[in-house]
Design an enzyme around this catalytic site. Structure first.
Site, PDB file in Angstrom:
ATOM      1  N   GLY A  60     -51.830 -23.936 -59.700  1.00 12.22           N
ATOM      2  CA  GLY A  60     -50.605 -24.295 -60.400  1.00 12.22           C
ATOM      3  C   GLY A  60     -50.701 -24.536 -61.888  1.00 12.22           C
ATOM      4  N   GLU A 108     -57.349 -24.023 -55.968  1.00 13.82           N
ATOM      5  CA  GLU A 108     -56.888 -22.639 -55.763  1.00 13.82           C
ATOM      6  C   GLU A 108     -56.239 -22.076 -57.027  1.00 13.82           C
ATOM      7  OE1 GLU A 108     -54.116 -23.139 -52.562  1.00 13.82           O
ATOM      8  OE2 GLU A 108     -55.666 -23.515 -51.067  1.00 13.82           O
ATOM      9  N   PRO A 109     -56.946 -22.040 -58.141  1.00 13.48           N
ATOM     10  CA  PRO A 109     -56.314 -21.524 -59.364  1.00 13.48           C
ATOM     11  C   PRO A 109     -56.147 -20.005 -59.286  1.00 13.48           C
ATOM     12  CG  PRO A 109     -58.649 -21.889 -59.749  1.00 13.48           C
ATOM     13  CD  PRO A 109     -58.368 -22.375 -58.349  1.00 13.48           C
ATOM     14  N   ARG A 137     -42.043  -9.547 -63.303  1.00 11.96           N
ATOM     15  CA  ARG A 137     -41.833 -10.978 -63.554  1.00 11.96           C
ATOM     16  C   ARG A 137     -40.554 -11.275 -64.356  1.00 11.96           C
ATOM     17  NH1 ARG A 137     -44.877 -13.661 -66.353  1.00 11.96           N
ATOM     18  NH2 ARG A 137     -44.778 -15.574 -65.149  1.00 11.96           N
ATOM     19  N   TYR A 185     -38.083 -13.591 -62.220  1.00  4.48           N
ATOM     20  CA  TYR A 185     -37.817 -14.983 -62.565  1.00  4.48           C
ATOM     21  C   TYR A 185     -37.795 -15.253 -64.070  1.00  4.48           C
ATOM     22  CZ  TYR A 185     -42.694 -14.827 -60.672  1.00  4.48           C
ATOM     23  OH  TYR A 185     -43.957 -14.468 -60.309  1.00  4.48           O
ATOM     24  N   CYS A 245     -33.423   2.502 -63.501  1.00  5.35           N
ATOM     25  CA  CYS A 245     -31.956   2.445 -63.464  1.00  5.35           C
ATOM     26  C   CYS A 245     -31.456   1.125 -62.886  1.00  5.35           C
ATOM     27  CB  CYS A 245     -31.414   3.631 -62.693  1.00  5.35           C
ATOM     28  SG  CYS A 245     -31.502   5.110 -63.696  1.00  5.35           S
ATOM     29  N   GLU A 246     -31.721   0.071 -63.579  1.00  8.86           N
ATOM     30  CA  GLU A 246     -31.241  -1.280 -63.227  1.00  8.86           C
ATOM     31  C   GLU A 246     -31.037  -2.016 -64.551  1.00  8.86           C
ATOM     32  OE1 GLU A 246     -30.914  -2.800 -60.196  1.00  8.86           O
ATOM     33  OE2 GLU A 246     -31.939  -1.346 -58.908  1.00  8.86           O
ATOM     34  N   TYR A 254     -49.875 -12.060 -61.306  1.00 12.34           N
ATOM     35  CA  TYR A 254     -48.577 -11.791 -60.689  1.00 12.34           C
ATOM     36  C   TYR A 254     -47.886 -10.625 -61.408  1.00 12.34           C
ATOM     37  CZ  TYR A 254     -49.767 -16.327 -58.850  1.00 12.34           C
ATOM     38  OH  TYR A 254     -50.445 -17.364 -58.252  1.00 12.34           O
TER      39      TYR A 254
END
Ligand code: PLP
Length: 425
Positions: A242, A278-279, A317, A321, A346-347, A375
């Site tokens: 995190g 858990e990085p 990404r 978000y 096309c978005e 990510y």
């Protein structure tokens, strides 16, 4: 700190000019710096190295970047792996990470994946529900095995990050509710085939404030005491990942691994447990860039549209978000302008930045999306029938393609057309 910098007016990854890679491999392409990955792994391992009982386990969150070369670099650094699927277990094992250094997280483990994980000898299953405990018990009993388990506990703490990467509030799907933890442990302890050994927590990603983590760990500390009082043997405490990375150089940097370790040291005093971490993003985020070429610049009403050859299928990404990436010219002229940076998909959501002040660029110029090691490639798709984005790793003056660009022919060949689909009904 990373190893992407201007040398002689052109951006390099370590000792390799990004333009050399773009010319040889084409664009878009992800470029990773092995030195940056190693450095981050070492800085983190050193920061947490003396915390808890015995040597802590630093298990890289494979979901952040599962590329085999990335995992191999981290395996050589002694990292374990935090995985969330059978596929990630396979990748971790293939990279040389031993089963006992693998933590199996994830909210929807199937019986098949559980069996595979048991056969691979994974070190710990982080269970997300009592139902999952029962399923694992059945799979373990069928094999005559004892699965080492912890429950992922949802501490109901607001991580203060984007809602879509926040995992520790009671309304999130992750973990067992804090108030039900004692009952869940009692149930698991009574199930055959399970060996209860720890507690796990992970409240979200890209955390830029240690406060929520400290609050979550305080709750976990209380729970460990209650569990031991109830007779459970708790020997591990998995504190998740995190810790955030700097995306926007203008913002204050997130807490350092040393500051994080100092907080953990205080929060876990007296726990007498082996700590696990858990990085993901912290290790690889700043170790990668997405290299793309400007197709053309199209006039816009408020600002011009810089159309690059990377799309939301390559880097999801921002669309997923609202993520912010620093966008730099690979060979900056020194001039700046305000532009919208968009891809060819096309978005309307295929927009990387709106009204961004950035290096002035024109058709044919190379552009780097910074902090694209986590990510990013792992979420790439072939939407709009675009070939899957290739990946390159640099180490010093050497570089190699670590994932090939899959040509459109390979995509088409994966489809099967039944005879009846070819004839009009
Ligand atoms: N552990 C778990 C259970 C996760 O879900 C995640 C990602 O959200 C991580 C670790 C890695 O998080 P980060 O990349 O922010 O360190």
């Amino acid at each position: 700190m990373d190893h992407f910098e201007l040398r002689g007016g052109a951006m390099h990854a370590e000792d390799v000019a990004l333009a050399e890679i773009a010319d040889a491999v084409g664009t878009p392409v992800y470029v990773y710096s092995a030195a940056t990955i190693r450095r981050h792994a070492r800085v983190f391992a050193r920061a947490v190295g003396r915390l808890g009982m015995g040597a802590p386990l630093v298990a890289f969150a494979v979901k952040a970047n599962p590329n085999a070369a990335v995992l191999s670099v981290l395996a050589a650094e002694g990292c374990g792996a935090d995985v969330v699927s059978g596929g990630e277990i396979a990748r971790a094992l293939a990279a040389g990470i031993p089963g006992e250094r693998i933590i199996f997280s994830g909210v929807g483990k199937t019986a098949e994946e559980m069996g595979y994980a048991l056969d691979a000898g994974v070190g710990q299953f982080n269970l997300e529900s009592e139902e999952e405990a029962e399923a694992l018990s059945a799979v373990a009993c069928a094999r005559g095995a004892a699965a080492p388990v912890a429950f992922r506990v949802n501490p109901d703490v607001d991580a203060g990050t984007h809602a879509k990467i926040s995992t520790g509030k009671s309304e999130n799907k992750f973990g067992i509710p804090y108030d039900q933890a004692l009952a869940a442990y009692a149930r698991a302890a009574a199930l055959p085939g399970l060996a209860v050994r720890g507690v796990a927590v992970h409240i979200g990603s890209q955390l830029v404030d240690l406060g929520p983590l400290a609050a979550a760990f305080a709750r976990i500390g209380g729970l460990i005491a209650d569990l031991r009082a109830a007779g459970h043997t708790i020997v591990t405490a998995d504190l998740g990942g995190g810790l955030g990375v700097p995306y926007d150089p203008v913002l204050p940097p997130p807490p350092t691994p040393d500051a994080y370790a100092a907080m953990v040291d205080g929060a876990t005093a007296g726990w007498n447990a082996r700590l696990m971490f858990e990085p993901g993003r912290l290790i690889v985020g700043n170790a990668g860039v997405l290299l793309t070429r400007v197709v053309r610049v199209k006039p816009g009403v408020a600002a011009p549209f810089v159309i690059v050859d990377a799309g939301m299928n390559d880097l999801m990404r921002p669309a997923l978000y609202d993520a912010w990436h620093d966008i730099r010219a690979v060979t900056p002229s020194g001039e700046r302008f305000v532009a919208n940076i968009v891809g060819p998909v096309c978005e309307t959501g295929d927009t990387f930045a709106t009204g961004r002040t950035m290096d002035a660029v024109t058709g044919g110029d190379l552009v780097a999306f910074m902090t694209a090691g986590a990510y990013a490639a792992t979420m790439a798709s072939t939407y709009n029938s675009r070939p899957l984005t290739p990946e390159v790793m640099v180490s010093g003056s050497q570089w190699a393609i670590v994932r090939r660009r899959l040509p459109i022919e390979a995509l088409i060949a994966a489809d099967d057309v039944p005879e009846w689909a070819r004839t009009a009904a």
